[in-house]
Write an enzyme that holds these catalytic residues in place. Structure first.
Site, PDB file in Angstrom:
ATOM      1  N   GLU A   1     -29.735 -40.768 -46.110  1.00  0.00           N
ATOM      2  CA  GLU A   1     -29.133 -41.219 -44.834  1.00  0.00           C
ATOM      3  C   GLU A   1     -30.085 -40.953 -43.670  1.00  0.00           C
ATOM      4  OE1 GLU A   1     -25.481 -38.987 -45.760  1.00  0.00           O
ATOM      5  OE2 GLU A   1     -24.438 -40.806 -45.132  1.00  0.00           O
TER       6      GLU A   1
ATOM      7  N   GLU B   1     -23.067 -38.540 -53.210  1.00  0.00           N
ATOM      8  CA  GLU B   1     -21.929 -37.797 -52.658  1.00  0.00           C
ATOM      9  C   GLU B   1     -20.654 -37.972 -53.477  1.00  0.00           C
ATOM     10  OE1 GLU B   1     -24.172 -39.381 -50.936  1.00  0.00           O
ATOM     11  OE2 GLU B   1     -24.588 -38.387 -49.038  1.00  0.00           O
TER      12      GLU B   1
HETATM   13  C1  LIG Z   1     -12.414 -30.221 -42.158  1.00  0.00           C
HETATM   14  C2  LIG Z   1     -12.691 -31.642 -41.848  1.00  0.00           C
HETATM   15  C3  LIG Z   1     -14.107 -31.929 -41.649  1.00  0.00           C
HETATM   16  C4  LIG Z   1     -14.363 -33.292 -42.061  1.00  0.00           C
HETATM   17  C5  LIG Z   1     -15.607 -33.887 -41.627  1.00  0.00           C
HETATM   18  C6  LIG Z   1     -16.774 -33.335 -42.310  1.00  0.00           C
HETATM   19  C7  LIG Z   1     -17.922 -34.134 -41.930  1.00  0.00           C
HETATM   20  C8  LIG Z   1     -19.129 -33.591 -42.554  1.00  0.00           C
HETATM   21  C9  LIG Z   1     -20.211 -34.539 -42.309  1.00  0.00           C
HETATM   22  C10 LIG Z   1     -21.293 -34.210 -43.242  1.00  0.00           C
HETATM   23  C11 LIG Z   1     -21.923 -35.466 -43.619  1.00  0.00           C
HETATM   24  C12 LIG Z   1     -22.804 -35.151 -44.739  1.00  0.00           C
HETATM   25  C13 LIG Z   1     -22.737 -36.221 -45.706  1.00  0.00           C
HETATM   26  C14 LIG Z   1     -23.766 -36.004 -46.654  1.00  0.00           C
HETATM   27  O1  LIG Z   1     -24.811 -36.480 -46.396  1.00  0.00           O
HETATM   28  C15 LIG Z   1     -23.432 -35.241 -47.833  1.00  0.00           C
HETATM   29  C16 LIG Z   1     -24.560 -34.869 -48.739  1.00  0.00           C
HETATM   30  O2  LIG Z   1     -25.717 -35.038 -48.570  1.00  0.00           O
HETATM   31  S1  LIG Z   1     -23.972 -34.104 -50.072  1.00  0.00           S
HETATM   32  C17 LIG Z   1     -25.415 -33.676 -50.975  1.00  0.00           C
HETATM   33  C18 LIG Z   1     -25.943 -34.830 -51.702  1.00  0.00           C
HETATM   34  N1  LIG Z   1     -27.022 -34.414 -52.533  1.00  0.00           N
HETATM   35  C19 LIG Z   1     -26.908 -34.196 -53.821  1.00  0.00           C
HETATM   36  O3  LIG Z   1     -25.875 -34.344 -54.402  1.00  0.00           O
HETATM   37  C20 LIG Z   1     -28.145 -33.736 -54.523  1.00  0.00           C
HETATM   38  C21 LIG Z   1     -27.851 -32.496 -55.269  1.00  0.00           C
HETATM   39  N2  LIG Z   1     -29.022 -31.997 -55.954  1.00  0.00           N
HETATM   40  C22 LIG Z   1     -29.517 -32.541 -57.078  1.00  0.00           C
HETATM   41  O4  LIG Z   1     -29.077 -33.542 -57.573  1.00  0.00           O
HETATM   42  C23 LIG Z   1     -30.653 -31.826 -57.725  1.00  0.00           C
HETATM   43  O5  LIG Z   1     -30.613 -30.505 -57.313  1.00  0.00           O
HETATM   44  C24 LIG Z   1     -32.033 -32.418 -57.374  1.00  0.00           C
HETATM   45  C25 LIG Z   1     -32.178 -33.798 -58.054  1.00  0.00           C
HETATM   46  C26 LIG Z   1     -32.215 -32.536 -55.880  1.00  0.00           C
HETATM   47  C27 LIG Z   1     -33.127 -31.476 -57.939  1.00  0.00           C
HETATM   48  O6  LIG Z   1     -32.886 -31.261 -59.315  1.00  0.00           O
HETATM   49  P1  LIG Z   1     -33.676 -30.092 -60.105  1.00  0.00           P
HETATM   50  O7  LIG Z   1     -35.089 -30.162 -59.767  1.00  0.00           O
HETATM   51  O8  LIG Z   1     -33.240 -30.205 -61.521  1.00  0.00           O
HETATM   52  O9  LIG Z   1     -33.161 -28.722 -59.468  1.00  0.00           O
HETATM   53  P2  LIG Z   1     -31.717 -28.084 -59.518  1.00  0.00           P
HETATM   54  O10 LIG Z   1     -30.668 -29.107 -59.567  1.00  0.00           O
HETATM   55  O11 LIG Z   1     -31.688 -27.007 -60.547  1.00  0.00           O
HETATM   56  O12 LIG Z   1     -31.621 -27.431 -58.050  1.00  0.00           O
HETATM   57  C28 LIG Z   1     -32.435 -26.330 -57.706  1.00  0.00           C
HETATM   58  C29 LIG Z   1     -31.603 -25.420 -56.825  1.00  0.00           C
HETATM   59  O13 LIG Z   1     -31.293 -26.082 -55.608  1.00  0.00           O
HETATM   60  C30 LIG Z   1     -29.903 -26.117 -55.404  1.00  0.00           C
HETATM   61  N3  LIG Z   1     -29.554 -27.361 -54.711  1.00  0.00           N
HETATM   62  C31 LIG Z   1     -29.935 -28.582 -55.050  1.00  0.00           C
HETATM   63  N4  LIG Z   1     -29.472 -29.490 -54.189  1.00  0.00           N
HETATM   64  C32 LIG Z   1     -28.789 -28.796 -53.256  1.00  0.00           C
HETATM   65  C33 LIG Z   1     -28.055 -29.166 -52.094  1.00  0.00           C
HETATM   66  N5  LIG Z   1     -27.968 -30.436 -51.685  1.00  0.00           N
HETATM   67  N6  LIG Z   1     -27.461 -28.190 -51.408  1.00  0.00           N
HETATM   68  C34 LIG Z   1     -27.554 -26.907 -51.780  1.00  0.00           C
HETATM   69  N7  LIG Z   1     -28.230 -26.486 -52.884  1.00  0.00           N
HETATM   70  C35 LIG Z   1     -28.833 -27.431 -53.604  1.00  0.00           C
HETATM   71  C36 LIG Z   1     -29.310 -26.035 -56.791  1.00  0.00           C
HETATM   72  O14 LIG Z   1     -28.001 -25.563 -56.729  1.00  0.00           O
HETATM   73  C37 LIG Z   1     -30.269 -25.084 -57.470  1.00  0.00           C
HETATM   74  O15 LIG Z   1     -29.941 -23.776 -57.092  1.00  0.00           O
HETATM   75  P3  LIG Z   1     -29.108 -22.823 -58.059  1.00  0.00           P
HETATM   76  O16 LIG Z   1     -29.133 -21.523 -57.368  1.00  0.00           O
HETATM   77  O17 LIG Z   1     -29.789 -22.876 -59.384  1.00  0.00           O
HETATM   78  O18 LIG Z   1     -27.718 -23.383 -58.128  1.00  0.00           O
END
Ligand SMILES: CCCCCCCCCCCCCC(=O)CC(=O)SCCNC(=O)CCNC(=O)[C@H](O)C(C)(C)COP(=O)(O)OP(=O)(O)OC[C@H]1O[C@@H](n2cnc3c(N)ncnc32)[C@H](O)[C@@H]1OP(=O)(O)O
Ligand SMILES: NC(=O)C1=CN([C@@H]2O[C@H](COP(=O)(O)OP(=O)(O)OC[C@H]3O[C@@H](n4cnc5c(N)ncnc54)[C@H](O)[C@@H]3O)[C@@H](O)[C@H]2O)C=CC1
Length: 719
Positions: free
Chosen positions: A103, A123
């Site tokens: 985004e 998401e």
């Molecule tokens: C009360 C009412 C309120 C209502 C209104 C609210 C409005 C809020 C507005 C907010 C708008 C936001 C909208 C939005 O944009 C939402 C998002 O972006 S959601 C996130 C989307 N992203 C994902 O889903 C990606 C997630 N990650 C992955 O798929 C993989 O991690 C990735 C492909 C990036 C990398 O894979 P890989 O190399 O295999 O590593 P790992 O998966 O093992 O990850 C390593 C490590 O990092 C942590 N992690 C990864 N991504 C995130 C993240 N996005 N946030 C936090 N942490 C993340 C992962 O957990 C691993 O750590 P561990 O400690 O091992 O768990």
């Protein structure tokens, strides 16, 4: 955290710095807001490049922040400020641009991606929608149909495909940042308005209403009760039918509902649980951080039946050479033919050449002498498996890992017949083994940390979610399945039909109800196990009443169904009638209804009305209760392990988080109260007796799931 540098005199380079994936935490959003403002104000800066540190653009919003009160600059105005600015901003995408990361890139005026980069809006897999303008900008950029596909599935798209779709403007295999900087210099002075997606109309085909309606129908069918995919379609509809500002309003409204939903909490719990189960720990103190796996370059599979074939395909797909062993030439040829066809199909899907050259088919165990790891997948028969393990122990090299795919037999008993019990572990795959994502790694009492680490790591190489579990009959998944199946049978005795029970479970979100699932697996599998355990057949204690075995309630209904030659899908008749042997189209069978009526009459059971709520409570709370026992017995390390086993191995709906998470959502006092209620009604059913751990948790005020480990007693941990 965003670094600022001025490069080539006129280009501001903003680097997101939040390892490992540069998630958009409050600090990062703050950094972006500050550095973008600085760049837009600086008269020397003519254009801007945004990139991410360490070869990753951005993994999206920081998911961990969702559970906390929101702080820091919000994403929507932050991205709007980039788009509205009067200087061209180029996103340099390496690694991933996912969710809020994409985004952010869509708010930039241009996007350059590395050939290996992936982009997507995942998401929906977290129970949300892309609420930083993603649902409004992406359709404006690539059109309604492809945007619907990406937003409702959350799938990742490779750079070349992103280029074809029009998501990115250029793909490079050079340094993406360098290319983006050059690009940023070249586009200075070009009109920016057409690059500001929020100002553009959404390209809509003439039949857009039909397209959206069809998308909604399809999404609802696939969603199994998940609400986020439906909200995604509604948001894209807003992009097609409303001006940008009103569309954004709709996006925010839908997000507010999703954000607070239990489904979003469940899916976000699953995201972290999936990663947490990889960090295994044994009671000996060995854990994933201090135990190194050994490389496996040559594996062997013993038995090319249903499981052995799938395991062979999974190994070959990961590039591992396999020696595949069968008992006779006939079995070998059959196995070879099926494995070859499976590999060809798999390769076709990926446009690759099938790696048949990686497999050596043989009937001789002597060919195993240089295998690093062997996976036994012969019949579920302890004497046979023992004989195989004895032989393996004598023909394999001394340091070969010897693994069994048993679905529930004692791994220690098998280890005991080998010369190297420390190298024996269970590797319990799920059918079809090349497709299903779950691997239970069964740690025997003598399995070495190296053996566990190697099996866990091999699972990861095969693309599985590997979960370390202790050694007990049925391990975790199948042990919990038993009360689930038994309750389903008892419900039939009491008045339900297979379609009522399945309907309730499918409405809950299972892809398949318990009876359809049993038909698919083959009813003879359980029948054989029940015969071997003396629950049916000639070994039944003659003093047992017809509906009691080994001191507890027993339903002979599944045995009767098998005795009528109804073995499930494979012969076209089981709990349901199928269109043909091997067919998938199930219809309720009046003969089964008749069998149930005669059975109830014979045993003097007055049928009563069973409702869907009772089905869910009896089947699922009994399964959950066993889960609590498993935790207390030290067979699973934590509730996340159980939940991931059920989500990845047993079709538990992910938006309900897994059985243990679900119990927490329902409320532990309610689960306890219902179990007590049913146990009182059925005192001869031990699995309905509330477990000690459940009682302890309720007595302690039902603490959150991430603290349950503190309440485990585990006098004899099996891990
Ligand atoms: C009360 C009412 C309120 C209502 C209104 C609210 C409005 C809020 C507005 C907010 C708008 C936001 C909208 C939005 O944009 C939402 C998002 O972006 S959601 C996130 C989307 N992203 C994902 O889903 C990606 C997630 N990650 C992955 O798929 C993989 O991690 C990735 C492909 C990036 C990398 O894979 P890989 O190399 O295999 O590593 P790992 O998966 O093992 O990850 C390593 C490590 O990092 C942590 N992690 C990864 N991504 C995130 C993240 N996005 N946030 C936090 N942490 C993340 C992962 O957990 C691993 O750590 P561990 O400690 O091992 O768990
Ligand atoms: N079918 C399933 O859904 C699952 C089965 N399992 C387990 O996997 C194992 C295998 O099950 P299936 O593949 O379903 O059985 P299967 O009956 O389809 O295949 C077993 C194969 O082993 C071969 N075999 C028997 N003795 C052998 C020997 N001494 N050497 C070499 N090959 C031999 C047989 O010829 C047969 O092809 C069992 O332990 C089972 O409990 C585990 C998970 C799921």
């Amino acid at each position: 955290m965003a670094r600022y540098a001025q490069v080539h005199g006129s280009v501001a380079l903003i680097t997101l710095t939040n390892p490992p994936v540069n998630a958009l935490s409050a600090a990062v959003r703050h950094g972006i807001t500050e550095t973008v403002t600085r760049a837009l104000r600086d008269p020397e800066v003519k254009s801007v490049v945004i990139c991410g540190e360490n070869g990753v653009f951005c993994g999206g919003a920081d998911i961990r922040e969702f559970a906390k009160p929101m702080g820091g600059p919000p994403l929507v105005p932050m991205i709007a400020a980039i788009e509205e600015g009067d200087k061209p901003v180029v996103a340099a995408i390496e690694g991933v641009a996912l969710g809020g990361g994409l985004e952010l890139a869509l708010g930039c005026h241009y996007r350059i991606a590395h050939t290996k980069a992936l982009v997507g809006l995942p998401e929906v897999t977290l129970g949300l929608l892309p609420a930083a303008g993603g649902t409004q900008r992406l359709p404006r950029l690539i059109g309604i149909a492809p945007a619907l596909d990406l937003i409702t599935t959350g799938r990742h798209v490779a750079a070349q495909q992103a280029l074809k779709l029009g998501i990115v403007d250029q793909v490079t295999d050079q340094s993406t940042v360098d290319v983006a900087i050059q690009f940023a210099k070249q586009v200075v002075g070009q009109p920016l308005l057409p690059r500001k997606l929020s100002t553009q109309p959404t390209p809509c085909p003439p039949d857009v209403d039909i397209l959206l309606e069809e998308a909604m129908t399809q999404v609802k069918r696939r969603a199994r009760g998940a609400i986020a995919p439906v909200a995604c379609v509604m948001a894209v509809r807003a992009a097609a039918t409303l001006p940008y500002r009103a569309g954004m309003q709709k996006e925010q409204e839908l997000m507010a509902t999703l954000f607070r939903s239990s489904q979003a909490h469940a899916l976000q719990y699953c995201f972290f649980a999936q990663r947490a189960v990889g960090r295994w720990k044994l009671s000996s103190g060995a854990h994933s951080g201090n135990s190194k796996p050994r490389p496996v370059s040559k594996a062997a599979v013993i038995g090319l039946g249903t499981m052995g074939r799938g395991i062979t395909v999974a190994l070959v797909k990961a590039g591992i050479a396999v020696v595949a062993v069968e008992t006779s030439d006939k079995q070998l040829q059959m196995g070879k033919q099926i494995v070859s066809e499976m590999l060809k199909r798999e390769a076709q899907k990926r446009n690759e050449t099938p790696r048949l050259d990686l497999i050596r088919f043989t009937t001789s165990m002597l060919e195993l002498k240089d295998s690093d790891l062997v996976i036994e997948a012969v019949f579920e028969d302890m004497p046979l498996k023992k004989q195989v393990f004895k032989e393996l122990s004598s023909v394999c090299k001394a340091d070969a890992f010897l693994c069994t795919n048993t679905s529930g037999l004692d791994v220690d008993e098998l280890a005991a017949v080998t010369k190297t019990p420390e190298l024996v572990v269970g590797m319990h795959f799920f059918a079809p083994a090349h497709v299903m994502k779950l691997l239970e790694v069964v740690c025997g009492s003598r399995s070495s940390p190296e053996a566990v680490a190697t099996a866990m790591y091999l699972g990861k190489r095969l693309g599985k979610v590997s979960v370390a579990v202790g050694n007990c009959p049925g391990f975790v998944g199948n042990r919990m399945l038993r009360p689930y199946l038994e309750e389903a049978n008892f419900l039939l005795e009491e008045g339900a039909t297979p379609e009522l029970v399945d309907g309730a479970l499918e409405e809950f979100g299972f892809a398949m109800g318990v009876f359809r699932m049993s038909d698919l697996s083959g009813l003879d599998v359980g029948w054989r196990i029940r015969k071997e355990s003396g629950l049916t057949g000639p070994d039944v204690d003659p003093s047992d009443p017809p509906r009691r075995r080994q001191g507890q309630r027993y339903s002979p209904l599944p045995d009767l169904v098998c005795e009528q030659g109804r073995l499930g899908q494979k012969n076209g008749r089981g709990w349901y009638l199928y269109d043909k042997p091997g067919g998938r189209v199930a219809t309720p069978d009046p003969k089964i209804h008749q069998l149930l009526e005669e059975y109830r009459l014979k045993h003097g059971i007055r049928p009563r009305r069973v409702d869907r709520q009772e089905v869910v409570e009896r089947c699922l709370f009994a399964l959950i209760n066993e889960g609590f026992r498993i935790l207390d017995d030290g067979i699973a390390a934590g509730p996340e392990d159980i939940d991931m086993i059920y989500v990845f191995g047993y079709g538990w709906p992910r938006h309900r988080g897994g059985p243990m998470f679900y119990a927490g959502m329902v409320g532990l006092p309610k689960v306890l109260e219902r179990l007590e209620h049913y146990w009182q009604a059925h005192p001869d059913v031990p699995h309905l007796e509330p477990s000690a751990l459940l009682r302890r948790l309720v007595d302690s005020g039902s603490p959150p799931i991430d603290t349950w480990r503190d309440f485990l007693q585990r006098p004899h941990s099996q891990l």
